[in-house]
Each structure stands twice: as C-alpha cells, then as structure tokens.
Design an enzyme around this catalytic site. Structure first.
Site, short mmCIF file in Angstrom:
data_model
loop_
_atom_site.label_atom_id
_atom_site.label_comp_id
_atom_site.label_asym_id
_atom_site.label_seq_id
_atom_site.Cartn_x
_atom_site.Cartn_y
_atom_site.Cartn_z
N LYS A 79 0.84 -1.20 0.00
CA LYS A 79 0.00 0.00 0.00
C LYS A 79 0.87 1.24 0.00
O LYS A 79 1.83 1.35 0.77
CB LYS A 79 -0.92 0.01 1.22
CG LYS A 79 -1.83 1.22 1.27
CD LYS A 79 -2.97 1.03 2.24
CE LYS A 79 -2.65 1.61 3.58
NZ LYS A 79 -3.83 1.71 4.46
N SER A 105 -3.32 2.52 -17.36
CA SER A 105 -2.46 2.18 -16.25
C SER A 105 -2.26 3.35 -15.30
O SER A 105 -2.84 4.42 -15.47
CB SER A 105 -1.10 1.67 -16.72
OG SER A 105 -0.37 2.73 -17.30
N THR A 156 -6.42 -0.96 -12.07
CA THR A 156 -5.59 -0.82 -13.26
C THR A 156 -4.30 -1.60 -12.99
O THR A 156 -4.27 -2.44 -12.11
CB THR A 156 -5.34 0.67 -13.60
OG1 THR A 156 -4.70 0.76 -14.89
CG2 THR A 156 -4.53 1.39 -12.56
N TYR A 157 -3.26 -1.31 -13.76
CA TYR A 157 -1.98 -1.97 -13.52
C TYR A 157 -0.88 -0.92 -13.42
O TYR A 157 -1.01 0.19 -13.94
CB TYR A 157 -1.66 -2.99 -14.62
CG TYR A 157 -1.54 -2.39 -16.00
CD1 TYR A 157 -0.31 -1.99 -16.50
CD2 TYR A 157 -2.67 -2.20 -16.79
CE1 TYR A 157 -0.19 -1.42 -17.76
CE2 TYR A 157 -2.56 -1.64 -18.05
CZ TYR A 157 -1.33 -1.26 -18.53
OH TYR A 157 -1.23 -0.69 -19.78
N GLY A 197 -5.13 6.84 -19.44
CA GLY A 197 -6.29 6.26 -20.10
C GLY A 197 -7.59 6.63 -19.41
O GLY A 197 -7.69 7.71 -18.81
N PRO A 198 -8.61 5.76 -19.46
CA PRO A 198 -9.92 6.07 -18.90
C PRO A 198 -9.89 6.46 -17.42
O PRO A 198 -10.73 7.24 -16.97
CB PRO A 198 -10.71 4.78 -19.11
CG PRO A 198 -10.05 4.11 -20.27
CD PRO A 198 -8.60 4.46 -20.15
N ALA A 199 -8.92 5.95 -16.66
CA ALA A 199 -8.82 6.29 -15.24
C ALA A 199 -8.61 7.79 -15.03
O ALA A 199 -8.94 8.33 -13.98
CB ALA A 199 -7.69 5.52 -14.60
#
Length: 116
Positions: free
Chosen positions: A9, A25, A57-58, A73-75
């Site tokens: 974390k 990502s 995501t990654y 991207g979409p995030a």
C-alpha cells in the site's frame, strides 16, 4: 482455503498528472514501487480520497525519485492532478500464511511524494 490480503500500500500520495490519451495504467515513481513491493504490470486498486472513486488498473514504472503518480487512459476521468489517492495491491495467501504476513506499507510525503 486461500484469501486475498493487502500485500502493498502507498498511502495518501498526490496525483501529479492524468493523461486521458494514454493506453492505460498508473505510472508510479520507481522508488515508491520498490518501497511498497509493487511490480510493473501488477494489478492495483486506486482509492481517490477527494471524490470517493475506486478503480483497478496496472502499475507501470515511472522515473526514480520523480514523485510521479499519473493516471493514464480512462482512469484519468476519475482522478485529477492534485487529488490524494491510496494505491493498494493484494496477494493470495493461505489462511495460515495470512496470520503472520506483514504487508509493505509506504507513507510518502504528500507534498512531493518523496519517501520520508
């Protein structure tokens, strides 16, 4: 039986960028990835403290000691530059292993995302 537990974390880190036109990502400063035991390509959960959004995501590696935390991207629609987020990675352990497992927890400086 196996269970999912928090493996890694990065707690309360500031987003430095959001790039909608990227494939996808989250880009994370390499020093933060190493300290938190998060690997490139690993699935991570993102929790946005500013608006309550949660997404998966990654991770991809960003420049070491840059403080970079960029949602791609979409995030990028769910997180904005300056938002404070938590990045969490999970592992699968047996119940017996989980009793003694210790996750890698990182608490960076919220101003510049440096390690304290």
């Amino acid at each position: 039986m196996q269970i999912q537990v928090v493996k890694s974390k990065i707690h309360r880190v500031k987003v430095t960028g959001a790039d909608l036109n990227y494939i996808g990502s989250i880009t994370i400063d390499e020093a933060l990835m190493e300290a938190s035991n998060i690997y490139e390509g690993e699935k991570v959960s993102i929790v946005n403290l500013n608006n309550g959004e949660r997404l998966e995501t990654y991770a991809i590696t960003g420049p070491r000691n840059s403080g970079e935390i960029t949602l791609n991207g979409p995030a990028a629609r769910k997180v904005h530059k300056g938002d404070i987020i938590i990045i969490i990675a999970y592992g699968i352990l047996t119940c017996e292993e989980a009793k003694t497992f210790k996750p890698s927890l990182v608490f960076p400086n919220e101003e510049d995302n440096s390690l304290k």
